[in-house]
Design an enzyme around this catalytic site. Structure first.
Site, PDB file in Angstrom:
ATOM      1  N   CYS A   1       1.018  -1.345   0.021  1.00 38.60           N
ATOM      2  CA  CYS A   1       0.028   0.144   0.089  1.00 38.60           C
ATOM      3  C   CYS A   1       0.671   1.287  -0.159  1.00 38.60           C
ATOM      4  O   CYS A   1       1.311   1.440  -1.049  1.00 38.60           O
ATOM      5  CB  CYS A   1      -0.985  -0.144   1.127  1.00 38.60           C
ATOM      6  SG  CYS A   1      -2.239   0.919   0.921  1.00 38.60           S
TER       7      CYS A   1
ATOM      8  N   HIS B   1      -3.338  -5.634   1.190  1.00 38.31           N
ATOM      9  CA  HIS B   1      -2.573  -5.979   2.533  1.00 38.31           C
ATOM     10  C   HIS B   1      -2.468  -7.405   2.854  1.00 38.31           C
ATOM     11  O   HIS B   1      -3.444  -8.008   3.452  1.00 38.31           O
ATOM     12  CB  HIS B   1      -3.355  -5.219   3.545  1.00 38.31           C
ATOM     13  CG  HIS B   1      -3.161  -3.681   3.360  1.00 38.31           C
ATOM     14  ND1 HIS B   1      -2.233  -2.963   4.249  1.00 38.31           N
ATOM     15  CD2 HIS B   1      -3.893  -2.685   2.636  1.00 38.31           C
ATOM     16  CE1 HIS B   1      -2.402  -1.632   3.805  1.00 38.31           C
ATOM     17  NE2 HIS B   1      -3.038  -1.654   3.006  1.00 38.31           N
TER      18      HIS B   1
ATOM     19  N   GLU C   1      -0.573  -8.532   5.126  1.00 39.48           N
ATOM     20  CA  GLU C   1      -0.295  -8.636   6.534  1.00 39.48           C
ATOM     21  C   GLU C   1      -1.664  -8.619   7.387  1.00 39.48           C
ATOM     22  O   GLU C   1      -1.610  -9.045   8.830  1.00 39.48           O
ATOM     23  CB  GLU C   1       0.604  -7.418   6.999  1.00 39.48           C
ATOM     24  CG  GLU C   1      -0.141  -5.913   7.272  1.00 39.48           C
ATOM     25  CD  GLU C   1      -0.303  -5.338   5.880  1.00 39.48           C
ATOM     26  OE1 GLU C   1      -0.305  -6.210   4.847  1.00 39.48           O
ATOM     27  OE2 GLU C   1      -0.768  -4.239   6.179  1.00 39.48           O
TER      28      GLU C   1
END
Lengths: 97, 225
Positions: free
Chosen positions: B87, B196, B198
């Protein structure tokens, strides 16, 4: 009241007047979509300005230089930090004071 | 000894803690790196996390690019260090010219936050080797300026060299050219993407565990090396 003795106070140093004012204008390249400009155009259309057909939004940087302006340095500043030349064009105007 | 993966914190980073947590869940040691320290602490890989570094002032990632830590990251990445930009991290990588192109405001003029289906176009990178070419993964997406743009020549080059790593499936969320969600450099060690991974490492908080593959990929390569 005793008069104030100001003899020990050093005179205020006047900052030197900047010798140049530099204006850098940054615009998205024509082929890059400008959603902000489109949003402004949409608002203007709603306000009745049906004759306005396009709005592009850019950025303007006003820079004061305390030395003779260095064209190469200004170009470096504009092309590496102020503008991303992948998506933006820039113009530099130097106004001597 | 487990791999040591650095996570950079800039002023305005949001997802550095989640990235560090994902690194730990994947089995590596997370090492905090500070934007103001020109010190990579000898890490084996670096994650540039999501967020709004320097408040997204000027352009997303434009000021972070010149943070003291970034000169080391840029030099190390050019030398082959695995670097993942997520991002805002992707935006920083593009501003640093480690990856081509740029990210602009979403064409829909809205911040988009949803779980996003992606296709892994190539497993031939440091961060996707545990996936299969063509594998579909579901990970969160959340951005306001995620539209990937580049000129036609660059796009053709990315496609021709197999450097489009992820593509949006079904519904392009932000106007990215050719549905591109993530790309890599010519060595395959630097990868950037808008979604994302994560946030997809645990069933409690994520829509899948697909994000773990990013971190397990780089860890297995570091162990093999």
């Amino acid at each position: 009241m005793a008069p104030i003795d100001s003899s020990h106070i050093p005179p205020i140093e006047q900052p030197e007047k900047p010798v140049a004012r530099v204006v850098v204008d940054v615009m998205l390249k024509p082929e890059i979509l400008d959603p902000q400009g489109q949003a402004v155009l949409g608002a203007l259309t709603r306000l009745g300005h049906s004759d306005i057909v396009s709005v592009r939004q850019g950025k303007r940087f006003e820079i004061l230089v305390d030395a003779a302006p260095d064209a190469a340095a200004l170009d470096q500043i504009a092309s590496t930090l102020l503008a991303n030349t992948v998506i933006e064009d820039y113009t530099i105007h130097v106004e001597e004071q | 000894m487990s791999a040591r993966i650095g996570v950079v914190t800039f002023p305005g980073s949001l997802d550095d803690q989640d990235a560090a947590r994902a690194v730990r869940i994947a089995g590596a040691q997370a090492v905090s790196l500070w934007h103001g320290d020109a010190d990579l602490k000898g890490v084996d890989a670096v994650v540039l996390p999501g967020g709004f570094s320097y408040g997204d002032y000027l352009r997303c990632g434009a000021i972070a690019r010149f943070a003291p830590v970034m000169q080391n990251v840029i030099d190390a990445a050019r030398g082959g260090l695995p670097v993942l930009g997520i991002c805002n991290g992707f935006q920083v990588l593009c501003e640093s010219h480690l990856l081509p192109g740029a990210l602009i405001r979403n064409d829909v003029r809205k911040f988009v936050c949803r779980d996003q289906l992606l296709r892994v176009e190539t497993a031939n990178t440091a961060w996707t080797s545990d996936f299969a070419d063509g594998q579909e993964i579901l990970i969160p997406l959340k951005n306001g300026e995620g539209g990937f743009v580049a000129d036609q020549r660059t796009l053709d080059q990315l496609e021709g060299e197999g450097r489009v790593v992820f593509r949006y499936l079904h519904d392009n969320p932000n106007g990215s050219y050719r549905d591109i969600a993530g790309i890599t450099n010519d060595r395959g060690n630097v990868v950037g993407l808008m979604p994302h991974p994560e946030h997809a490492v645990e069933t409690l908080t994520g829509p899948s565990l697909d994000g773990l593959g990013f971190f397990s990929s780089v860890i297995s390569q570091l162990v093999d090396a």
